[in-house]
Design a protein around this motif. Sequence first.
Motif, short mmCIF file in Angstrom:
data_model
loop_
_atom_site.label_atom_id
_atom_site.label_comp_id
_atom_site.label_asym_id
_atom_site.label_seq_id
_atom_site.Cartn_x
_atom_site.Cartn_y
_atom_site.Cartn_z
N VAL A 211 -16.32 -10.09 -3.22
CA VAL A 211 -15.30 -9.77 -4.23
C VAL A 211 -13.91 -9.94 -3.64
O VAL A 211 -13.03 -10.55 -4.26
N HIS B 89 -13.38 -13.92 -3.10
CA HIS B 89 -13.52 -14.92 -4.16
C HIS B 89 -13.20 -14.47 -5.58
O HIS B 89 -13.14 -15.30 -6.48
N SER B 90 -13.03 -13.18 -5.82
CA SER B 90 -12.78 -12.74 -7.19
C SER B 90 -11.40 -13.18 -7.67
O SER B 90 -10.42 -13.13 -6.93
N ARG B 91 -11.34 -13.59 -8.92
CA ARG B 91 -10.06 -13.95 -9.54
C ARG B 91 -9.44 -12.78 -10.29
O ARG B 91 -8.39 -12.92 -10.90
N SER B 92 -10.09 -11.62 -10.25
CA SER B 92 -9.59 -10.46 -10.97
C SER B 92 -8.32 -9.92 -10.34
O SER B 92 -8.05 -10.16 -9.16
N GLU C 16 -17.75 -13.22 -13.43
CA GLU C 16 -18.06 -12.67 -12.12
C GLU C 16 -19.12 -11.58 -12.18
O GLU C 16 -19.78 -11.30 -11.19
N TRP C 17 -19.28 -10.96 -13.33
CA TRP C 17 -20.27 -9.90 -13.55
C TRP C 17 -20.91 -10.14 -14.91
O TRP C 17 -20.31 -10.74 -15.80
N MET D 106 -23.84 -8.63 -10.46
CA MET D 106 -22.86 -9.56 -9.92
C MET D 106 -23.35 -10.99 -10.12
O MET D 106 -24.49 -11.32 -9.77
N THR D 107 -22.50 -11.82 -10.70
CA THR D 107 -22.79 -13.24 -10.85
C THR D 107 -21.81 -14.07 -10.03
O THR D 107 -21.93 -15.29 -9.98
N LEU D 108 -20.85 -13.41 -9.41
CA LEU D 108 -19.86 -14.07 -8.57
C LEU D 108 -20.56 -14.71 -7.38
O LEU D 108 -21.43 -14.11 -6.76
#
Length: 110
Positions: free
Chosen positions: A9, A12-15, A67-68, A82-84
């Motif tokens: 997370v 790589h997360s874009r959140s 991502e989720w 989680m799909t990220l």
Amino acid sequence: MSAAHVAMVLAHSRSKSVARLVAIGLADGYDVDANCAVASISELARLANATPAQVEQSLRTLVRLGEWAQVTRPDGLRVVRMTLGCPIDCDRTAMHRTQWDVPAPGVSAA
């Protein structure tokens, strides 16, 4: 707790903002055996210093980002998975370095 999920997370997360804090809370409470996050809305609100409504909005944002995913288990319980994943240029190490990572000044790239 899954440190690998938290690292993914963070890397790589874009959140952004509250959604990112919620994603970190979900990753921290990820049950690898059950393949789902085990944190409640109230726990995520406490961790993210947010209201339950903000957490619900953040969950929708994380699902919209891909991502989720919210799924229903066979026992009827709604959970978040989680799909990220790592992008194609990730080195797949604990640091999750990509070709675009720039080392800090004075730090070698190796």
